[in-house]
Each structure stands twice: as C-alpha cells, then as structure tokens.
Write an enzyme that holds these catalytic residues in place. Structure first.
Site, PDB file in Angstrom:
ATOM      1  N   HIS A   1       3.137  -6.533   2.382  1.00  0.00           N
ATOM      2  CA  HIS A   1       2.360  -7.498   3.149  1.00  0.00           C
ATOM      3  C   HIS A   1       2.788  -8.820   2.671  1.00  0.00           C
ATOM      4  CE1 HIS A   1      -0.012  -4.791   5.800  1.00  0.00           C
ATOM      5  NE2 HIS A   1       0.240  -4.009   4.648  1.00  0.00           N
TER       6      HIS A   1
ATOM      7  N   GLN B   1       0.914  -1.277  -0.037  1.00  0.00           N
ATOM      8  CA  GLN B   1       0.103  -0.098   0.058  1.00  0.00           C
ATOM      9  C   GLN B   1       0.957   0.979   0.048  1.00  0.00           C
ATOM     10  OE1 GLN B   1      -1.632  -1.639   3.870  1.00  0.00           O
ATOM     11  NE2 GLN B   1      -3.551  -1.218   2.725  1.00  0.00           N
TER      12      GLN B   1
END
Lengths: 166, 166
Positions: B98, B83
């Site tokens: 992630h 992100q």
C-alpha cells in the site's frame, strides 16, 4: 564501531544483522514482541533519497528479517510499515522499515476498543501509522528513557536473533 | 491482456505502471486520495515467497510510485504498508504494498476520534494495519461493489499517473 540511526548512535550489541548496505536493530519500545527495524547504512531521511541498489538491499534484508522474527516470536503473519516523512509519523530522520510479527488475537487484549473503533472506520486508521496530531505526544514518549527497555534486554534479544543469520 | 491480483483479474485500464517483475494499480476503495497498490507480477501469497530479484524490482517500483503519487496528490510524506498474511490484515492472497500520500491534517476530519483513541495507546494500533477481529467485517466491505469507485474514475486516475512514467 557504532551504527548511525538519524541523530542516534546505535551500539553493535542491539544490531542483529548487517548487510552490504543495510542493518537491522531491535526496538527499545516494541509495539509487539519481535517488533524490529531495518535501515539503510547511509543515513538518508526519505525513501526517494535511496539509490536502487540500496532499495534492493534494504528490502532483501527486510525479507530475511521478517522470516526470522516471525519464526522466533511464533508469529503467523507480518506487518511491514515505513513512515516516510513527518506527516506519515516519521520521528527519526533516517529511512527505516518497521517489521512486526503478528498472530491471531495479538490485539484482542482490549476488545472494547474495537467496538468503539469500528464505528469510526477503524480500517482506514489502521492503514496509517500515526497521524500528525499525535507527533508531539509520540516524540515526548520516544524521548523518555523511562519507557525504554534495558540495554541488557535489548542486547539479549539481538543475540538470539543474530544466531539465525550465522 | 489483464493482470492477475490474487483471485482478481485486473484490467490494464487501472494499471499505471508495469516493470519487468511488478505492476502498480489504482485502488477501488482508497483510504486517502492517491492510495495505490504495487504488486509482483507473479501471484505469490507471502513476502517470503518472492525471489531476491522480485523483491528488488517490487520496491524499486514502489519507490518510483511513491514519488509520483506524493507529487500528483500534493502530499508531503508517504505511508508504505504491507499486510503479509491473514493475521496482519491481508485479504487478497497476493503480495501487495500500500502506498498512501500523506499531508498535514489529512486525518483531522474527526478530532474527537483522536481524543478517544489517545487513552487507548493509539500509537500502537496505528502501527498495525487491521486486526484479525475485523477481517470478516473488512472482507464483506471489500466484496461489496456498491462501495467501489466507478471503472471510469479509476481509469482516469490511472491515465493521469501513467503520464509520469512515460
């Protein structure tokens, strides 16, 4: 010369960047404007199949591509996502990184959705590109040419992006 | 010695891999078992801030981490997500990837959700980690220690993962 992307042969007209070991192409079904894909030239299925030099080249190319699509599509952020294997939602058996320009409000079109989603731990689901239960549904979607953009539209987008790398 | 992760100081006990330019830590609020984070040692906010050697090291480390968590948590696939910026859902102002082990049925706990989501183009949303509208909500969640795992639990997980890299 065409590019191999899993079982697909990709025309150079929709490819906007080629590096020593990677290439980037526009998407026939973008989730947001500027949603593009970056792939290793070698058609391997899983991320762990890539050599260290291929990993380096793939993400150095992905970094350049992100900067270009964020600028060209007037984004203020970027989402990078890699679905590595069928249970992660991978449908094309060739490693590929999704790059999506983001901007404030880009998913506010249907606010009622979020109200419904919040109570179901939306954050968790939105970390995860697709779920196995939806694979068949998505595959059918993906294989329906009716839902694709025209070759002309894709080639024009690729041409506009290619300029940034010259 | 501790590791800097944006505004946070991370204890070595929860870090399970350190490379020349990157480190990997367990998650205080994993979305699925084995959900971990890989970061550059240099605390930069956006992906485009990284040097090419940092990009290479970050994703070569991410590849090794993915292989380990997929094996240790008995996954069959991996979801990788970054992100990059507030409109993409980034809350900690430090580049981080992630890594989530996936397995068949890992998100079938609540099938009724998918029935509701399908009609709202679930595929599109699940490509996108979080949306701006949920940032405040998520930040509050993130800052609530009540919802975190215990340091002991996180240190034990990190110790188990560290073994694979020795």
């Amino acid at each position: 010369m065409s590019f191999r992307f899993g079982q697909h042969l990709i025309k150079p007209s929709v490819v906007f960047l080629k590096t020593e070991l990677s290439f980037a192409l526009v998407n026939r079904k973008p989730v947001v404007p500027g949603h593009v894909l970056v792939c290793p030239l070698r058609p391997v299925e899983r991320f762990h199949d890539l050599r260290p030099d291929e990993v380096a080249d793939l993400f150095q190319a992905t970094q350049r591509v992100g900067t270009v699509v964020e600028k060209h599509f007037h984004g203020t952020s970027l989402t990078f996502s890699m679905q590595d294997g069928p249970e992660a939602g991978q449908t094309v058996k060739h490693v590929h990184v999704h790059v999506l320009p983001r901007k404030a409000g880009d998913f506010h079109r249907n606010d009622s959705i979020y109200d419904e989603l919040k109570q179901f731990k939306f954050k968790s689901f939105t970390h995860l590109p697709k779920v196995p239960q939806l694979q068949k549904h998505d595959k059918e979607e993906e294989d329906s040419p009716a839902s694709w953009r025209s070759e002309e539209e894709m080639a024009a987008e690729a041409a506009a992006l290619r300029v940034y790398f010259q």
